[in-house]
Design an enzyme around this catalytic site. Structure first.
Site, PDB file in Angstrom:
ATOM      1  N   ARG A   1       2.948  12.316  -2.782  1.00  0.00           N
ATOM      2  CA  ARG A   1       1.918  13.287  -2.404  1.00  0.00           C
ATOM      3  C   ARG A   1       0.678  12.651  -1.818  1.00  0.00           C
ATOM      4  O   ARG A   1       0.085  13.211  -0.908  1.00  0.00           O
ATOM      5  CB  ARG A   1       1.611  14.256  -3.546  1.00  0.00           C
ATOM      6  CG  ARG A   1       0.632  13.861  -4.545  1.00  0.00           C
ATOM      7  CD  ARG A   1       1.045  14.321  -5.907  1.00  0.00           C
ATOM      8  NE  ARG A   1       2.184  13.562  -6.366  1.00  0.00           N
ATOM      9  CZ  ARG A   1       3.401  14.075  -6.541  1.00  0.00           C
ATOM     10  NH1 ARG A   1       3.643  15.329  -6.332  1.00  0.00           N
ATOM     11  NH2 ARG A   1       4.374  13.307  -6.949  1.00  0.00           N
ATOM     12  N   THR A   2       0.289  11.496  -2.266  1.00  0.00           N
ATOM     13  CA  THR A   2      -0.962  10.933  -1.743  1.00  0.00           C
ATOM     14  C   THR A   2      -0.814  10.617  -0.255  1.00  0.00           C
ATOM     15  O   THR A   2      -1.645  11.001   0.558  1.00  0.00           O
ATOM     16  CB  THR A   2      -1.374   9.677  -2.540  1.00  0.00           C
ATOM     17  OG1 THR A   2      -1.450  10.030  -3.913  1.00  0.00           O
ATOM     18  CG2 THR A   2      -2.727   9.165  -2.095  1.00  0.00           C
TER      19      THR A   2
ATOM     20  N   LYS B   1       6.169 -10.875   5.634  1.00  0.00           N
ATOM     21  CA  LYS B   1       6.160 -12.212   6.257  1.00  0.00           C
ATOM     22  C   LYS B   1       5.034 -13.065   5.680  1.00  0.00           C
ATOM     23  O   LYS B   1       4.812 -14.181   6.113  1.00  0.00           O
ATOM     24  CB  LYS B   1       5.940 -12.093   7.763  1.00  0.00           C
ATOM     25  CG  LYS B   1       6.987 -11.296   8.485  1.00  0.00           C
ATOM     26  CD  LYS B   1       6.660 -11.287   9.973  1.00  0.00           C
ATOM     27  CE  LYS B   1       7.516 -10.297  10.736  1.00  0.00           C
ATOM     28  NZ  LYS B   1       6.999 -10.094  12.097  1.00  0.00           N
TER      29      LYS B   1
ATOM     30  N   ARG C   1      -2.904   1.986  -0.076  1.00  0.00           N
ATOM     31  CA  ARG C   1      -2.487   1.879  -1.486  1.00  0.00           C
ATOM     32  C   ARG C   1      -1.870   0.508  -1.681  1.00  0.00           C
ATOM     33  O   ARG C   1      -1.097   0.037  -0.830  1.00  0.00           O
ATOM     34  CB  ARG C   1      -1.469   2.964  -1.827  1.00  0.00           C
ATOM     35  CG  ARG C   1      -0.815   2.721  -3.169  1.00  0.00           C
ATOM     36  CD  ARG C   1      -0.008   3.885  -3.658  1.00  0.00           C
ATOM     37  NE  ARG C   1      -0.877   4.992  -4.030  1.00  0.00           N
ATOM     38  CZ  ARG C   1      -0.464   6.058  -4.686  1.00  0.00           C
ATOM     39  NH1 ARG C   1       0.794   6.172  -5.033  1.00  0.00           N
ATOM     40  NH2 ARG C   1      -1.294   7.029  -4.997  1.00  0.00           N
TER      41      ARG C   1
ATOM     42  N   HIS D   1      -8.236   5.364  -8.487  1.00  0.00           N
ATOM     43  CA  HIS D   1      -7.544   6.238  -7.544  1.00  0.00           C
ATOM     44  C   HIS D   1      -8.545   7.306  -7.134  1.00  0.00           C
ATOM     45  O   HIS D   1      -8.463   8.455  -7.533  1.00  0.00           O
ATOM     46  CB  HIS D   1      -6.319   6.858  -8.231  1.00  0.00           C
ATOM     47  CG  HIS D   1      -5.366   7.546  -7.303  1.00  0.00           C
ATOM     48  ND1 HIS D   1      -5.668   7.854  -5.991  1.00  0.00           N
ATOM     49  CD2 HIS D   1      -4.103   8.001  -7.508  1.00  0.00           C
ATOM     50  CE1 HIS D   1      -4.627   8.456  -5.443  1.00  0.00           C
ATOM     51  NE2 HIS D   1      -3.668   8.547  -6.339  1.00  0.00           N
TER      52      HIS D   1
HETATM   53  C1  NCD Z   1      -0.846   9.152  -9.486  1.00  0.00           C
HETATM   54  C2  NCD Z   1      -0.943   7.690  -9.115  1.00  0.00           C
HETATM   55  O1  NCD Z   1      -0.356   7.281  -8.108  1.00  0.00           O
HETATM   56  O2  NCD Z   1      -1.636   6.990  -9.811  1.00  0.00           O
HETATM   57  N1  NCD Z   1      -0.160   9.909  -8.552  1.00  0.00           N
HETATM   58  C3  NCD Z   1      -0.824  10.465  -7.532  1.00  0.00           C
HETATM   59  O3  NCD Z   1      -1.301   9.795  -6.656  1.00  0.00           O
HETATM   60  N2  NCD Z   1      -1.005  11.777  -7.573  1.00  0.00           N
HETATM   61  C4  NCD Z   1      -0.371   9.386 -10.846  1.00  0.00           C
HETATM   62  C5  NCD Z   1       0.924   8.773 -11.251  1.00  0.00           C
HETATM   63  O4  NCD Z   1       1.597   8.110 -10.466  1.00  0.00           O
HETATM   64  O5  NCD Z   1       1.256   8.963 -12.415  1.00  0.00           O
END
Ligand code: NCD
Length: 318
Positions: free
Chosen positions: A54-55, A83, A104, A132
């Site tokens: 989702r992110t 690499k 990320r 996050h």
């Molecule tokens: C979260 C994360 O990636 O930290 N997910 C997200 O981005 N909605 C929570 C999770 O992975 O549990």
């Protein structure tokens, strides 16, 4: 030209700036069409060195809904990282292609290292077990929209409070608002880290740590459920033992206030029974929707485009 700004932590924005961001997100919610060309000709890079559904899709949808385009990778093995390229070099390269980057990374601080070398705004889309921030913006906007305020409530955070970066970010962000009482609900092994409880104590913010969800359920205004973070465990047996520790089901929901909201950053594993998805208090899918609005607002803010595009009525309030 405006100063280059990044989003590494929700604390990078003052609470006034966050209010303004949430106002933009609220305007987007009600006037989505007015923003359809706000980012025409702009490109967002999504650099994801760690899995995400989702992110990443939320960022990409946000940019597409603003009329922009997206490039990027969803798997480090498809990038030059395989690499041996450093994130500093990668971001210098991405800076030549895109106007903004969401990153990320499994290593804590990696997006910060990238931001130091970047010529374009970098958004931390999750770094290891650390922060996050855009999930936190999502959570804050959801609370503000559903509960009506970012102060004066008791919030229970339940599950993996040790490794859950969304939990760490959210507590940090909420510590700047008034009259919030925290109840941390976790097994002993997954307690919230000491640096967080020390931060709360130093600010005079009240908190409790408990193991049983049932005991505190009737007192909660908001319940933030989390999954046990399998990928951060060293030992499979520990994970298996702890993953079934909490399951929010109909019986537990009966103990809760009629107007208590349940949030979850998702993905859910087994910690919320699907039986409660239709309960009006289950807000986790609405939360995903708010995540889109707030990411759209963040992109506009970091690209310094809000004033050009906000609807007339809202602009007059500034
Ligand atoms: C979260 C994360 O990636 O930290 N997910 C997200 O981005 N909605 C929570 C999770 O992975 O549990």
């Amino acid at each position: 030209m405006s100063r280059l700004r990044h989003m590494m932590s929700p604390l990078d924005f003052s609470t006034d700036e966050l209010d303004r961001l949430f106002d933009v997100a609220g305007d987007i919610e009600h006037n989505m069409g007015a923003y359809a060309h706000a980012c025409d000709g702009r490109i967002m890079a999504t650099c994801f060195y760690e899995p995400s559904t989702r992110t990443r899709l939320s960022f990409e949808t946000a940019m597409l809904r603003l009329g922009g385009k997206t490039i990027g990778f969803a798997d480090a093995s498809n990038s030059s990282a395989s690499k041996g390229e450093s994130v500093s070099d990668t971001i210098r390269v991405i800076s030549c292609f895109a106007d903004i980057c969401a990153m990320r990374h499994p290593k804590e601080g990696a997006p910060m290292v990238a931001a130091e070398k970047s010529l374009i705004p970098v958004i931390n889309a999750g770094d290891g077990g650390h922060q996050h921030p855009t999930q936190t913006l999502t959570d804050l906007l959801t609370i503000r929209s559903l509960y009506g305020s970012l102060s004066g409530f008791t919030i229970g955070l339940c599950g993996d409070l040790k490794f859950g970066r969304t939990v760490h970010s959210l507590i940090n962000a909420l510590s700047r608002y008034q009259n919030i009482h925290f109840i941390f609900i976790s097994p002993q092994e997954l307690r919230v880290p000491d640096y967080i409880t020390e931060m709360l104590s130093s600010k005079g913010i009240t908190y409790e740590e408990v193991v049983r969800l049932e005991d505190v359920m009737p007192r909660l205004d908001l319940l933030y459920m989390t999954r046990v973070q399998k990928e951060r465990f060293f030992n499979e047996e520990d994970y298996i033992r702890l993953k079934g520790f909490y399951v929010l089901d109909k019986a537990k929901m009966q103990l809760a206030k009629k107007e208590m909201f349940v949030l979850h950053p998702l993905p859910r594993v087994n910690e919320i029974s699907v039986d409660i998805d239709d309960d009006p208090r289950a807000a986790y899918f609405r939360q995903v929707q708010y995540g889109l609005y707030v990411r759209m607002a963040l992109i506009l803010t970091l690209l310094d485009l809000t004033d050009e595009h906000m609807n007339e009525g809202l602009l007059k309030t500034y």
